[in-house]
Design a protein around this motif. Structure first.
Motif, mmCIF file in Angstrom:
data_model
loop_
_atom_site.group_PDB
_atom_site.id
_atom_site.type_symbol
_atom_site.label_atom_id
_atom_site.label_comp_id
_atom_site.label_asym_id
_atom_site.label_seq_id
_atom_site.Cartn_x
_atom_site.Cartn_y
_atom_site.Cartn_z
ATOM 1 N N VAL A 505 -9.630 -11.259 -36.548
ATOM 2 C CA VAL A 505 -9.174 -9.910 -36.908
ATOM 3 C C VAL A 505 -7.675 -9.819 -36.676
ATOM 4 C CG1 VAL A 505 -9.338 -7.446 -36.399
ATOM 5 C CG2 VAL A 505 -11.391 -8.889 -36.262
ATOM 6 N N ARG A 506 -6.928 -9.381 -37.675
ATOM 7 C CA ARG A 506 -5.500 -9.141 -37.484
ATOM 8 C C ARG A 506 -5.222 -7.653 -37.596
ATOM 9 N NH1 ARG A 506 -1.295 -12.973 -39.835
ATOM 10 N NH2 ARG A 506 -2.145 -14.018 -37.994
ATOM 11 N N ILE A 507 -4.454 -7.186 -36.616
ATOM 12 C CA ILE A 507 -4.052 -5.791 -36.625
ATOM 13 C C ILE A 507 -2.578 -5.773 -36.981
ATOM 14 C CG2 ILE A 507 -3.796 -3.715 -35.229
ATOM 15 C CD1 ILE A 507 -5.986 -5.001 -33.380
ATOM 16 N N LEU A 508 -2.196 -4.980 -37.996
ATOM 17 C CA LEU A 508 -0.761 -4.933 -38.258
ATOM 18 C C LEU A 508 -0.244 -3.515 -38.220
ATOM 19 C CD1 LEU A 508 -0.580 -4.272 -41.551
ATOM 20 C CD2 LEU A 508 -1.166 -6.678 -41.641
ATOM 21 N N THR A 509 0.952 -3.424 -37.710
ATOM 22 C CA THR A 509 1.540 -2.112 -37.445
ATOM 23 C C THR A 509 2.500 -1.738 -38.557
ATOM 24 O OG1 THR A 509 3.243 -3.225 -36.164
ATOM 25 C CG2 THR A 509 1.384 -2.334 -34.945
ATOM 26 N N ILE A 510 2.546 -0.431 -38.829
ATOM 27 C CA ILE A 510 3.467 0.037 -39.862
ATOM 28 C C ILE A 510 4.856 0.229 -39.266
ATOM 29 C CG2 ILE A 510 4.014 1.968 -41.381
ATOM 30 C CD1 ILE A 510 1.010 2.277 -41.860
ATOM 31 N N ALA A 511 4.924 0.913 -38.137
ATOM 32 C CA ALA A 511 6.216 1.100 -37.467
ATOM 33 C C ALA A 511 6.045 0.809 -35.986
ATOM 34 C CB ALA A 511 6.706 2.530 -37.680
ATOM 35 N N GLU A 512 7.161 0.726 -35.305
ATOM 36 C CA GLU A 512 7.122 0.343 -33.903
ATOM 37 C C GLU A 512 6.267 1.306 -33.065
ATOM 38 O OE1 GLU A 512 11.210 -1.079 -33.042
ATOM 39 O OE2 GLU A 512 10.559 -0.819 -30.965
ATOM 40 N N ARG A 513 6.235 2.570 -33.464
ATOM 41 C CA ARG A 513 5.504 3.549 -32.646
ATOM 42 C C ARG A 513 3.994 3.322 -32.680
ATOM 43 N NH1 ARG A 513 7.187 6.230 -37.176
ATOM 44 N NH2 ARG A 513 5.552 7.054 -38.539
ATOM 45 N N HIS A 514 3.540 2.454 -33.560
ATOM 46 C CA HIS A 514 2.098 2.181 -33.639
ATOM 47 C C HIS A 514 1.659 0.995 -32.789
ATOM 48 C CE1 HIS A 514 3.176 3.916 -37.739
ATOM 49 N NE2 HIS A 514 2.563 4.891 -37.082
ATOM 50 N N LEU A 515 2.631 0.343 -32.164
ATOM 51 C CA LEU A 515 2.337 -0.909 -31.457
ATOM 52 C C LEU A 515 1.398 -0.710 -30.264
ATOM 53 C CD1 LEU A 515 2.761 -3.931 -31.288
ATOM 54 C CD2 LEU A 515 4.830 -3.531 -29.952
#
Length: 615
Positions: A505-515
RNA sequence: GCCUCGGUAGCUCAGUCUGGUGGAGCGCGAGACUUGUAAUCUCGUGGUCGCGGGUUCAAUUCCCGUCCGGGGCUCCA
């Protein structure tokens, strides 16, 4: 110490000799041979040694090849064979020597070379004038072993007979109604009818692109380096086979990778593999590197006290590594290596009856690996004519277990140590087989290695041994999986089974605030034994999606503002190329369902992609 | 092992035929942009042209050798 024929080769301007007096072992000669002189000659001083008596014909052949080779290189006019006992401290019997020297003369002469032979067993005076160029003085040791088969194709003319066995009926290969194209490809290959397309098998490129494995230029040809993702897949496959065989009662062992050729059984078994061995010499030992686990397994079994109550008895080893000195032109990708890893199971059976029963069990086991690994195997069963005659019913029944047509090869005579074997092959992108699982009934090795068991009547007997590799080499399994992705590329996106996917499973973030949210989610999945990572790099979503795709990640989740608000996740499912909304628990359930009961290992890479090394 | 084709940046490859200061894309680094589902833009870094020898004023380019890789042959007890 093993002795072999020794020769000293001198390219001379001339050689003169004169017989002086006879020894006890002198050969009878005509007067004209009592002295001689030869210009521009390759003089072959020869000492025939004890070891040569084992296989005089092969020594003659090997010596002849070597001499002719040098003769043409230096461009001499004559060959002079000169018996010269002083090269050896372990001479053969005089009669054997005379015979070998004579045969060398005859064989060289049959190649239309000018050959002379100086009389054996006389005291002689001689004078030789060495030319002194770089090739003018050479010494050679001639081994009484097979080198190249080039010159003698006479042996082994007796051909096998190939048939198709389906539903208990035997068909001629040309009359069988083929429905399965992979099976047809295997038949064509076995009968030498495969046409070549001149392409490279796709797995070679994929294994490097996906950072699984690569060639190691500083090793020998055919030895690979494995990067973390490839290493993980190897280990998972190793775990898989371990579970498979131990659940069926096999006991794991581990044995050395090199063996002393001074052991007679080892030497004879080793020589079955001819020149395709790695050999090494230490100060006073000649060692070989194993090409399978047989050596260690047999030595353990020979030293074990076994009774009929213990049988069948199976020991298992994963050979990291097995070594085979394949010819350089044969080595390719994951298909054919000089160093490879093979699961190797040896089962001791009381008698033929028991071995056939075990063989059947192992057919099920091998077939199971095809299902578990999602590989299609086509099968070829090979038997000796004698074995077939006596056990036809069983052979047909065993072949019937495959549930589809199999090739039946009938060998007129036993050529190897086995009398019955079954080979399972996956078919690659180019239509050529990749030999994977194999089962063999060995009727020879127990006796050679002194493996015995006590039967019910307290008699000491040699058992039958079954060799089995339930998956074939780990490298070939990976190669087959990669070939399959190339074959199916039009039907579905290329990927590994989920349990073998390095990142599940890969989780990818849209912007830094989602990390932060992404990392917490990753942690939850990790606790559920899911290999998860987070693409925290400052790239666009489009790009991260693309990267995850090129890494064949089965499940990809994008985390943005929406996900921070609700517990629903938009999951990209690679296999079906679709997006699906689900919560965390549903995702965990789904992945676990994919993995089923296959082995699990943790992801041996950093969680954040920003911290990863590019191999 | 033999025949054949190839080896150029971390990766994929152009250039070599016809010798004259080596290119692109990706990656990597810096900056801009703050992004919602398969490559954002700009600038920059990056090379013993596999290795050794030969020919030449000059060789990545031609010649020889060698190592490594692909394919074919053969082989896969």
């Amino acid at each position: 110490m093993v002795w072999k024929m020794r020769i000293l080769l001198i390219h001379s301007d001339y050689i003169k000799y004169k017989t002086k007096s006879k020894t006890k072992i002198a050969e009878e000669i005509e007067d004209e041979k009592k002295e001689g002189e030869f210009k521009n000659s390759l003089v072959v001083f020869t000492a025939v040694e004890k070891e040569d008596e084992k296989n005089p014909d092969l020594v003659v052949e090997n010596a002849t090849l070597e001499i002719a080779d040098i003769f043409f290189k230096i461009g001499a006019e004559n060959i002079v064979i000169y018996p010269y006992a002083h090269l050896s401290s372990s001479l053969s019997s005089p009669n054997a020597a005379k015979k070998i020297l004579h045969d060398m003369e005859v064989q060289l002469r049959s190649q239309n070379l000018n050959v002379s032979r100086v009389p054996f067993g006389w005291y002689k005076s001689f004078e030789v004038s060495c030319k002194g160029h770089p090739l003018s003085e050479l010494s050679r040791t001639i081994l009484p072993e097979k080198t190249e088969p080039q010159t003698n194709e006479k042996i082994d003319i007796q051909k096998s007979e190939f048939n198709i066995l389906n539903n208990g009926k035997l068909y001629n290969v040309d009359e069988f109604p083929y429905e399965n194209s992979d099976f047809k490809k295997l038949v064509d290959y076995e009968l030498d009818r495969t046409k070549s397309s001149g392409e490279e098998p796709p797995h070679v490129k994929i294994m490097r692109e996906k950072k699984l494995a690569g060639y190691e230029p500083s090793a020998d040809i055919g030895h690979l380096r494995w990067y973390p993702k490839g290493k993980l897949i190897r280990d998972l496959l190793a775990d898989y086979v371990y579970n498979l065989v131990t659940e069926r009662g096999a006991m794991p062992v581990e044995t050395p990778i090199m063996y002393d050729l001074a052991d007679e059984a080892i030497r004879v078994h080793a020589e079955k593999f001819g020149e395709r061995q790695y050999r090494m010499e230490t100060k006073n030992k000649q060692l070989m590197l194993r090409y399978a686990c047989c050596f260690g397994a047999f030595r353990i079994l020979a030293d074990t006290f076994i009774t009929w109550k213990n049988l069948p008895l199976a020991i298992y080893e994963l050979s990291t590594y097995s070594f085979r000195l394949e010819k350089s032109g044969e080595v390719v990708g994951l298909k054919r290596l000089r160093g490879f890893t093979m699961p190797d199971l040896h089962t001791v059976c009381a008698d033929l009856q028991q071995s056939m029963q075990e063989f059947s069990n192992q057919i099920s086991m091998c077939a199971q690996t095809g299902k578990d690994l999602e590989l299609n195997y086509e099968v070829i069963m090979r038997v000796t004519a004698d074995f077939l005659e006596e056990n036809q019913e069983w052979v047909f029944q065993a072949a019937g277990m495959i549930g589809k047509p199999v090739i039946l090869e009938i060998l007129p005579k036993r050529k190897h140590y086995w009398i019955c074997k079954m080979d399972f092959a996956a078919i690659d992108y180019l239509g050529r087989p990749i030999e994977n699982p194999t089962i063999q009934i060995d009727v020879e090795s127990a006796e050679r290695f002194g493996i015995t068991y006590i039967n019910e009547d307290e008699e000491d007997l040699n058992p039958i041994i079954i060799h089995c590799s339930p998956t074939g080499s780990i490298e070939r399994v990976i190669g087959s999986l990669l070939e399959k992705t190339a074959i199916k590329i039009d039907e579905k996106p290329p990927m590994f089974p989920v349990w073998l996917s390095p990142t599940q499973v890969r989780i990818l973030t849209i912007a830094e605030r989602h990390l932060d949210f992404a990392l917490r989610l990753a942690d939850d999945l990790k606790k559920q034994n899911i290999r998860v990572d987070v693409d925290d790099r400052p790239d666009t979503v489009r790009k991260k999606i693309r990267n995850a795709g090129s890494e064949w990640v089965p499940y990809v989740i994008v985390i943005g503002d929406k996900e921070l608000e609700s517990d629903q996740l938009m999951v990209n499912i690679r296999e079906f190329n679709e997006k699906s909304l689900m919560n965390k628990n549903k995702l965990i359930e789904r992945v676990n369902n994919d993995i089923d009961n296959m082995p699990f290992r943790k992801l041996p890479l950093s969680l954040k992609l920003s911290e990863r090394v590019n191999f």
